[in-house]
Structures are given as C-alpha cells and as structure tokens.
Design a protein around this motif. Structure first.
Motif, mmCIF file in Angstrom:
data_model
loop_
_atom_site.group_PDB
_atom_site.id
_atom_site.type_symbol
_atom_site.label_atom_id
_atom_site.label_comp_id
_atom_site.label_asym_id
_atom_site.label_seq_id
_atom_site.Cartn_x
_atom_site.Cartn_y
_atom_site.Cartn_z
ATOM 1 N N GLU A 43 -23.858 -16.230 2.072
ATOM 2 C CA GLU A 43 -25.230 -16.475 1.647
ATOM 3 C C GLU A 43 -26.058 -15.186 1.707
ATOM 4 O O GLU A 43 -26.844 -14.899 0.795
ATOM 5 N N ALA A 44 -25.879 -14.413 2.768
ATOM 6 C CA ALA A 44 -26.640 -13.168 2.911
ATOM 7 C C ALA A 44 -26.276 -12.174 1.812
ATOM 8 O O ALA A 44 -27.150 -11.475 1.280
ATOM 9 N N ALA A 45 -24.986 -12.105 1.461
ATOM 10 C CA ALA A 45 -24.572 -11.197 0.387
ATOM 11 C C ALA A 45 -25.105 -11.667 -0.957
ATOM 12 O O ALA A 45 -25.538 -10.854 -1.790
ATOM 13 N N LYS A 46 -25.118 -12.972 -1.180
ATOM 14 C CA LYS A 46 -25.605 -13.513 -2.434
ATOM 15 C C LYS A 46 -27.095 -13.218 -2.634
ATOM 16 O O LYS A 46 -27.559 -12.975 -3.748
ATOM 17 N N LEU A 47 -27.844 -13.233 -1.536
ATOM 18 C CA LEU A 47 -29.290 -13.012 -1.612
ATOM 19 C C LEU A 47 -29.670 -11.546 -1.412
ATOM 20 O O LEU A 47 -30.857 -11.221 -1.360
ATOM 21 N N GLY A 48 -28.697 -10.673 -1.281
ATOM 22 C CA GLY A 48 -28.974 -9.251 -1.189
ATOM 23 C C GLY A 48 -29.382 -8.757 0.174
ATOM 24 O O GLY A 48 -29.902 -7.647 0.307
ATOM 25 N N LEU A 49 -29.160 -9.559 1.213
ATOM 26 C CA LEU A 49 -29.536 -9.125 2.565
ATOM 27 C C LEU A 49 -28.528 -8.155 3.157
ATOM 28 O O LEU A 49 -28.867 -7.333 4.006
#
Length: 359
Positions: A118-124
């Motif tokens: 999820e963090a990678a998908k949202l650019g975090l």
C-alpha cells in the motif's frame, strides 16, 4: 503542529484533519529511507478494511512481532530503512514461526506484505521490499464424516457441542459463529444477516452475509436464548460466559480430536466442507450451494466439494446422466418402427457385422 507527513502532498496537517498521515522519522525527506516501523504505524492508523476487532488485534499482533524481529545479521526490522530490508528477511521471519501450518504461514505473509504494498502504491516508499515473496496454498481440507462428527460430539463439552452443531447444520464459517450477536438473528424471517464479514469488501459493492436457518438451527438458537447463562450480546460463549477466541476454538478441537482418537486432518472447517458436499449429494445445484455458503463465486464452492469416494452417489449419478428411457432403450425420440431398425443395426455392429462390409 504534529510531526506527520500527509499522503497527499502539501503542508503537514493537524492529526484530526489528516486521516492519511505517515509519522515523520529521522529520514522524513527521503522516502527510500523510511523505516519499517514507520510504514507499519502509518498503515495501522489508516487501514479501515478490517471487519472485526478481533481481526484488527490479530493484524496488530503479527505486524508487532515482525517489527521486533531481528534477522541473522542482528538488524532490528522496525528500525531498518525500507530500502535496507529484503525479501529474505520476511522469509527468515516466517521460518522462525514454529508450529504453523502452510495456510497460517500464507496468511502471515500476506498480512506483513500489505502495509508495504500500500505504501509503495501511494508513493510513500520507493518500492515494496517484500513484493517477490510468495507462499503457496496449504493442503486442501476435507469434509468431516458423520462418524467423526458423532465422535467429537461424544467427547466435547456442552459449549463446544453447540458450536459443532451450528457449524455442521448451517455451513457457516467459524469466524461468523464466533462474532454472531443476537441482533443479527431474524427468527421471523428464519435467517441471520451480518453486515461485517469476511467477503464484505469483495466484488463491486458490499453485500451482507445471509445465513439461512433450518428448523434444527431455529430450535438450537431458541434453546440457547432461553438458557443463555450470562446473557449479553454474543450468541455462542465459552465456558466462562465470554466470547470465543479463535485460538481457543482451535485448541478445543485439537484436544477433543486427540481424545476421540481421530486423525490430524479432522478440522473445524471440515463441518463447512461437509455441509457443501452433502448439499450437492442431496441434489442442490452449485449456484444455490454457493449462496448458502456465502461464496461470491461458484469456483470457490467447488473447492469445498468432496465427491471422490462417494460411490453410491456416483453410481446413482451415472444412471441419471444418460436417459435410457427413449424408444428402444436408446434414449432417442424416434418412431417405434425406426427404433426396431436401430436396435437391429446396433446388434449387428456389436457382432462386427457392419452394413457395407464383408462378414
């Protein structure tokens, strides 16, 4: 102003107005250097797709164990930047969890991977360090035979007997039983309606889980209602009058299975497998069984069917699979005179005397 960084780019916002926020770490300006613990904290704060408090507690527990895990190099996962950990760290963590079956291992793997995906998908973070880690499915369960079911009933406690009977007669999931509350039951409509359940987020739009009640289930639930030892919200309670915990139900099943001398593949989920299999044996179509079991797809239902070895059913099915009642016993809708000619031709072919050939 709190020390957070919102998911959407911009200035930091107050905690009450920033539902999507990741705590600032020592590397707040460098997404590749954000720590594993930082990503886990962000995910637990913002994840809303949990259908029960028990499921959330389990997720927090698993992520907490991974956060405190030290790999073979002595590096603490929670303090490690996400670009410094690799898939092998997750595999090593899973290997150190002793006594877990393959299904549990697969579930833990998915639970740990999700925050980073999820963090990678949202650019975090730049990438998910565990994206390449996969776990195969566990062995396929089997249906519980009536002999095995009766053996469990004979040695089980009264509270556990009620659990077994409800699961066997309804085909419900153990989690649905464990979280069943009295307001969920509509005795007039003879059904149970649960708004929060395992597959609530599956499909294009949320659907409630509806469990139909037969006469046996109605009598069981009414008896529990009349004789409920402590009242309260939960329908099925343990011997202390509290809500069942998942590990407690599993522990009880293992104990009674050993006491009854049953094999190790006798599981509580076998009641659900047996319900689906027996429904098919009794003539229900696959789509109806899927609806009763709460499956979104009949493909899922097919994994619960165990027809191999059901000799009587298969023998009956092969008799019904071909219509032998047609004219001349051929299953053909033809005139009686034509049927006689066809039967004569068939007999000659069986003797090897085919028209147009010698012999």
């Amino acid at each position: 102003m709190p020390d957070v960084l919102p998911i959407s780019a911009g200035a930091p916002a107050p905690a009450h107005s920033a539902p999507h926020a990741i705590p600032r770490g020592p590397y707040a300006g460098d997404k590749s250097a954000r720590t594993v613990g930082c990503v886990i904290d962000w995910f637990l704060k913002n994840d809303l797709k949990v259908h029960s408090l028990e499921a959330r507690r389990e997720r927090v527990r698993i992520l907490g164990l991974f956060r405190c895990f030290r790999n073979s190099d002595g590096r603490l996962m929670g303090d490690s930047p996400t670009d410094a950990v690799i898939g092998a760290d997750l595999v090593e963590f899973l290997n150190r969890q002793m006594g877990h079956g393959q299904w549990t291992r697969r579930r833990w793997c998915g639970t740990i991977k999700r925050p980073f995906n999820e963090a990678a998908k949202l650019g975090l973070i730049a990438r998910s360090p565990f994206q390449a880690v996969t776990e195969k499915r566990g062995g396929r369960g089997r249906d519980l035979s009536w002999a095995e079911f009766r053996s469990l009933l004979r040695v089980a406690s009264p509270t556990m007997r009620r659990v077994l009977l409800f699961l066997r007669w309804s085909g419900a999931r153990p989690e649905e039983l464990r979280t069943l509350e009295w307001p969920h039951i509509d005795f007039a409509a003879r059904r149970i309606v649960k708004r929060l359940h395992k597959t609530v987020h599956a499909g294009t739009e949320p659907r409630p889980r509806v469990i139909q009640l037969n006469s046996h289930l109605i009598r069981l639930l009414l008896w529990i209602k009349r004789n409920h030892p402590h009242g309260g919200r939960w329908v099925f309670v343990n011997s202390f009058g509290g809500q069942w915990r998942t590990h407690a139900i599993c522990k009880n099943i293992r104990h009674y299975r050993e006491k009854a001398g049953l094999p190790g593949d006798v599981k509580l989920y076998g009641c659900r497998h047996a319900f689906c299999t027996e429904a098919i044996l009794n003539g229900l179509d696959l789509a109806t069984v899927a609806e009763l079991a709460g499956h979104r797809s009949i493909v899922t239902t097919q994994t619960y069917l165990h027809l191999a070895g059901k000799t009587d059913h298969l023998q009956s099915a092969i008799e019904r699979a071909v219509n032998f009642g047609g004219a001349g016993g051929l299953g053909l809708d033809v005139e009686p005179g034509e049927a006689a000619k066809l039967m004569e031709l068939l007999q000659r072919m069986l003797r090897g005397k085919v028209p147009g050939t010698r012999g």
